[in-house]
Design a protein around this motif. Sequence first.
Motif, PDB file in Angstrom:
ATOM      1  N   LEU A 161       4.669  -6.754   9.163  1.00 42.21           N
ATOM      2  CA  LEU A 161       4.277  -5.483   8.575  1.00 42.21           C
ATOM      3  C   LEU A 161       5.504  -4.604   8.503  1.00 42.21           C
ATOM      4  CD1 LEU A 161       2.169  -3.493   7.478  1.00 42.21           C
ATOM      5  CD2 LEU A 161       1.838  -2.727   9.837  1.00 42.21           C
ATOM      6  N   GLU A 168       0.854  -1.186   0.000  1.00 41.78           N
ATOM      7  CA  GLU A 168       0.000   0.000   0.000  1.00 41.78           C
ATOM      8  C   GLU A 168       0.890   1.236   0.000  1.00 41.78           C
ATOM      9  OE1 GLU A 168      -3.092   0.212   2.972  1.00 41.78           O
ATOM     10  OE2 GLU A 168      -3.049  -1.971   3.167  1.00 41.78           O
ATOM     11  N   GLN A 169       0.653   2.118  -0.929  1.00 38.64           N
ATOM     12  CA  GLN A 169       1.388   3.378  -0.978  1.00 38.64           C
ATOM     13  C   GLN A 169       0.381   4.494  -1.152  1.00 38.64           C
ATOM     14  OE1 GLN A 169       4.722   3.461  -3.657  1.00 38.64           O
ATOM     15  NE2 GLN A 169       4.836   5.667  -3.656  1.00 38.64           N
ATOM     16  N   LYS A 223       3.347   0.913   3.161  1.00 41.45           N
ATOM     17  CA  LYS A 223       3.273  -0.270   4.009  1.00 41.45           C
ATOM     18  C   LYS A 223       3.324  -1.517   3.139  1.00 41.45           C
ATOM     19  CE  LYS A 223       0.558   1.954   7.574  1.00 41.45           C
ATOM     20  NZ  LYS A 223      -0.631   1.927   8.395  1.00 41.45           N
ATOM     21  N   ALA A 240       2.793  -5.741   3.773  1.00 42.28           N
ATOM     22  CA  ALA A 240       2.419  -6.793   4.714  1.00 42.28           C
ATOM     23  C   ALA A 240       2.643  -8.165   4.090  1.00 42.28           C
ATOM     24  CB  ALA A 240       0.962  -6.643   5.124  1.00 42.28           C
ATOM     25  N   ALA A 272       2.008   7.494   3.400  1.00 43.39           N
ATOM     26  CA  ALA A 272       2.532   6.269   3.997  1.00 43.39           C
ATOM     27  C   ALA A 272       2.853   5.210   2.949  1.00 43.39           C
ATOM     28  CB  ALA A 272       1.513   5.700   4.985  1.00 43.39           C
ATOM     29  N   ARG A 323      10.153   0.456   9.972  1.00 48.25           N
ATOM     30  CA  ARG A 323       9.711  -0.284  11.147  1.00 48.25           C
ATOM     31  C   ARG A 323       9.228  -1.656  10.702  1.00 48.25           C
ATOM     32  NH1 ARG A 323       7.878   4.887  11.778  1.00 48.25           N
ATOM     33  NH2 ARG A 323       5.875   4.355  10.848  1.00 48.25           N
ATOM     34  N   ASP A 351       6.765  -0.962   7.611  1.00 46.58           N
ATOM     35  CA  ASP A 351       6.166   0.374   7.581  1.00 46.58           C
ATOM     36  C   ASP A 351       7.284   1.380   7.321  1.00 46.58           C
ATOM     37  OD1 ASP A 351       4.576   2.592   8.037  1.00 46.58           O
ATOM     38  OD2 ASP A 351       4.362   2.235  10.179  1.00 46.58           O
ATOM     39  N   ASP A 354       6.880  -4.511  12.218  1.00 44.12           N
ATOM     40  CA  ASP A 354       5.885  -4.758  13.269  1.00 44.12           C
ATOM     41  C   ASP A 354       5.949  -3.690  14.367  1.00 44.12           C
ATOM     42  OD1 ASP A 354       5.033  -7.037  11.914  1.00 44.12           O
ATOM     43  OD2 ASP A 354       6.480  -8.322  12.950  1.00 44.12           O
ATOM     44  N   GLY A 355       6.134  -2.441  13.940  1.00 42.91           N
ATOM     45  CA  GLY A 355       6.103  -1.313  14.867  1.00 42.91           C
ATOM     46  C   GLY A 355       7.435  -0.954  15.507  1.00 42.91           C
TER      47      GLY A 355
END
Length: 119
Positions: A105, A20-21, A27, A29, A25, A62, A107, A64-65
């Motif tokens: 994920l 997803e862009q 991301k 997955a 952002a 990142r 990020d 997973d955060g």
Amino acid sequence: DGVSNDYQKGKFQRTTLRFEQSKDAVKFAIRAESGDGRYRAVPARSYKLRFHGLHAPVGSLRLDGKEIARADDADTARSGAYWQLDGESGDVIVSLPRSSKRSFLVDFATAPALTCGGC
């Protein structure tokens, strides 16, 4: 397994990749799922991801955060996840070590796109 028809009985593992862009952002997955809920065949899988043509410069990443390290050269040996820029292409390369986790994920923290006010 590439040999039998056991997939018809739910004995398969499917890996879904989703990118997803947006303006703000980026991301990516990864999610593995099993047809019958029993994970097998790939107890630990590593990934090397290459992202080409991102709309904004990447400042950090990142997983997973949790922020992951940036490797400044291709010869850097890391025991964990890391990312780097390909100097020739500008691609972002993300290396994820072997893991039995079934979902990740990635990020991207990107710089805001520059706009020309009144050019």
